[in-house]
Motif scaffolding. Structure first.
Motif, short mmCIF file in Angstrom:
data_model
loop_
_atom_site.label_atom_id
_atom_site.label_comp_id
_atom_site.label_asym_id
_atom_site.label_seq_id
_atom_site.Cartn_x
_atom_site.Cartn_y
_atom_site.Cartn_z
N HIS A 1 0.39 5.35 13.24
CA HIS A 1 -0.85 4.56 11.85
C HIS A 1 -1.09 2.87 12.59
O HIS A 1 -1.91 2.47 12.70
CB HIS A 1 -0.84 5.30 10.27
N CYS A 2 0.44 2.65 12.75
CA CYS A 2 -0.01 1.07 12.75
C CYS A 2 -0.39 0.00 14.48
O CYS A 2 -0.89 -0.95 14.49
CB CYS A 2 0.30 0.17 12.08
N GLY A 3 0.18 1.26 14.90
CA GLY A 3 -0.17 0.71 16.19
C GLY A 3 1.46 -0.65 16.83
O GLY A 3 1.45 -1.08 17.60
N HIS A 4 2.45 -0.25 16.19
CA HIS A 4 3.34 -1.32 16.51
C HIS A 4 4.18 -0.45 15.36
O HIS A 4 4.69 0.23 14.79
CB HIS A 4 3.05 -2.57 16.44
N ASP A 5 6.18 -0.54 16.05
CA ASP A 5 6.90 -0.27 15.54
C ASP A 5 7.74 -1.15 15.25
O ASP A 5 8.32 -2.08 16.00
CB ASP A 5 7.27 1.02 16.47
N ALA A 6 8.56 -1.54 14.36
CA ALA A 6 9.13 -2.62 13.68
C ALA A 6 10.94 -1.93 12.85
O ALA A 6 11.76 -2.63 12.97
CB ALA A 6 8.58 -2.99 11.51
N ALA A 7 10.36 -0.62 12.83
CA ALA A 7 12.11 -0.24 13.50
C ALA A 7 13.62 -1.12 13.56
O ALA A 7 14.45 -1.05 13.43
CB ALA A 7 12.05 0.71 13.38
N PRO A 8 12.73 -1.75 15.07
CA PRO A 8 14.49 -1.97 15.82
C PRO A 8 14.46 -3.18 15.92
O PRO A 8 15.52 -4.16 16.46
CB PRO A 8 13.59 -1.35 17.38
N ARG A 9 13.49 -4.46 14.82
CA ARG A 9 13.66 -5.38 15.04
C ARG A 9 15.04 -5.95 14.06
O ARG A 9 15.20 -4.93 13.02
CB ARG A 9 12.29 -6.06 13.82
N ARG A 10 15.01 -7.49 14.25
CA ARG A 10 16.03 -7.48 13.58
C ARG A 10 16.18 -8.30 12.06
O ARG A 10 14.57 -8.29 11.38
CB ARG A 10 16.65 -8.76 13.58
N GLY A 11 17.06 -7.05 11.13
CA GLY A 11 16.60 -7.56 9.41
C GLY A 11 15.91 -6.08 8.87
O GLY A 11 15.55 -6.02 7.25
N LEU B 1 8.85 -6.27 7.23
CA LEU B 1 7.36 -6.15 8.55
C LEU B 1 7.08 -5.29 9.51
O LEU B 1 5.68 -5.86 10.46
CB LEU B 1 8.76 -6.31 9.65
N GLN B 2 6.64 -4.44 9.09
CA GLN B 2 5.98 -2.92 8.96
C GLN B 2 4.31 -3.59 8.98
O GLN B 2 3.19 -2.64 9.37
CB GLN B 2 6.31 -1.49 9.14
N PHE B 3 4.66 -3.57 7.21
CA PHE B 3 2.31 -3.38 7.04
C PHE B 3 2.37 -5.22 6.43
O PHE B 3 1.61 -5.48 5.53
CB PHE B 3 3.16 -2.42 5.90
N PHE B 4 2.91 -6.14 6.46
CA PHE B 4 2.79 -7.53 5.70
C PHE B 4 2.72 -8.28 7.00
O PHE B 4 3.35 -8.42 8.51
CB PHE B 4 3.96 -8.00 5.39
N ASN B 5 2.59 -10.08 7.26
CA ASN B 5 3.00 -10.94 7.52
C ASN B 5 3.63 -11.71 7.61
O ASN B 5 3.67 -12.48 6.68
CB ASN B 5 1.49 -11.89 8.18
N SER B 6 4.96 -11.23 8.39
CA SER B 6 6.67 -11.22 7.76
C SER B 6 7.23 -12.13 8.90
O SER B 6 7.08 -11.24 9.67
CB SER B 6 7.08 -10.31 7.31
N ARG B 7 8.53 -12.47 8.54
CA ARG B 7 9.31 -12.73 10.02
C ARG B 7 10.29 -13.09 8.61
O ARG B 7 10.42 -13.70 7.71
CB ARG B 7 9.21 -14.54 10.47
#
Length: 357
Positions: A219-229, A241-247
């Motif tokens: 749906h979003c065109g990117h995948d935050a699942a592997p990201r740290r945290g 990380l997937q749906f917000f502008n987050s760090r």
């Protein structure tokens, strides 16, 4: 310990979960130093877990706002956020905390992060464009699905996640967790068992998370699942990380910078830090390890003492640089409950006093 009549101590102890707050633990240690005639400076601290709201609110000078929310079992409760200008400070455990759920009622599969979404929605309604989110201590493993549902319910008129415009909000995720969402090091495998999940339930949680991540990536065109945290707080890290502008940021470092901790330790001889349970994982970015790093950077090179209610891997902790590793329950008396606040406060005070002899 240095022979110096003007010895100075700095105390920055994290909360002992379910027992003492950071402020209470600090006060006990400070009392021991005062009894020995030594000055001390205390800092209320947290790395993003339990006690984060109090510690960060004090540092940012934020005002607390009561929010009607739900716990992980969807029971009504009053939670809180803190606001300083257009910045909101949110501790997810205020709504979805593990300690809010009775041990016999904990269910990592059905527990929901819906209440976290209610806290975030209140911040958005109050025009906060910067969020500091303390990720930790939740009873949930739902990847933030409940949180997103609450945001849709509270901020849209029957809309979808696309109607939330979450990219407009800057989010700093305060956590010491590096785990991704999925796999052997992921949220289900590592953290769900700590929340009462059976092996069968862990499998179900992992499958749900993988399905949600796959659909979200499409749906979003990117995948935050592997990201740290991404695996922090039962996958809440992933949802942000997937749906917000987050760090992801070290919650401990974020707070210590704000407190100007390095200035305070510049002329300190002793730093006392700690947490409820200390072991090799303490060295993986938790508050005491960050305090140790900041102390090591000081030209004065103060001794750093680590206090805890349970100590394992003492050799590893000593090798990392802690001058003393102190189990405060060495002063526990027969029949006493180590989790009783008064007992823990006394044991901490007596442990510091003994170390000063």
């Amino acid at each position: 310990m240095r022979e110096n009549k003007k010895r100075k101590a700095v105390v920055a102890i994290d909360s002992f979960k379910g027992c003492m707050t950071s402020a209470e633990a600090n006060a006990s240690a400070a009392a021991a130093f005062a009894a020995a005639g030594l000055p001390s400076t205390t800092f209320t601290v947290s790395d993003g877990g339990e006690g984060m709201l109090d510690a960060f609110s004090a540092a940012w000078g934020a005002r607390r706002v009561t929010v009607a929310t739900h716990d992980a079992l969807m029971r009504r409760r009053d939670g809180a956020i803190a606001i300083a200008g257009d910045t909101a400070i949110i501790e997810v455990a205020e709504a979805a905390g593990l300690t809010l759920v009775e041990p016999e009622r904990r269910n990592a599969f059905s527990a929901t992060s819906y209440g976290v979404g209610e806290l975030v929605a209140e911040a958005v309604r109050r025009h906060c464009h910067h969020l500091i989110i303390g990720l930790g201590g939740t009873a949930t493993s739902d990847c933030g699905i409940g949180m997103l549902r609450a945001l849709i319910d509270n901020l849209t008129d029957g809309g979808t996640v696309d109607d939330l415009h979450l990219d407009d909000i800057d989010v700093a995720l305060a956590t010491d967790v590096d785990n991704p969402l999925l796999g052997a090091d992921g949220a289900a495998s590592v953290f769900a068992p700590q929340k009462g999940a059976s092996p069968e339930m862990v499998f179900m949680i992992e499958h749900r998370a993988a399905t949600f991540a796959r659909l979200s990536a499409r749906h979003c065109g990117h995948d935050a699942a592997p990201r740290r945290g991404a695996g922090a707080a039962g996958g809440l890290g992933y949802a942000f990380l997937q749906f917000f502008n987050s760090r992801i940021e070290s919650g401990a470092d974020m707070l210590l910078r704000k407190l100007r901790f390095d200035d305070a330790v510049a002329d300190a001889d002793i730093i006392v830090t700690g947490e409820g349970s200390a072991d090799a994982q303490t060295l993986m970015g938790k508050l005491p390890s960050r305090v140790l790093t900041h102390a090591a950077a000081s030209e004065h090179r103060p001794e750093v003492w680590l206090v805890a209610g349970r100590v394992e891997d003492e050799l590893d902790l000593a090798a990392a640089g802690f001058a003393r590793v102190i189990n405060i329950n060495g002063f526990l008396r027969d029949g006493e409950n180590p989790l009783d606040k008064a007992v823990a406060e006394r044991n901490l005070r007596e442990s510091i006093s003994a170390a000063l002899q």
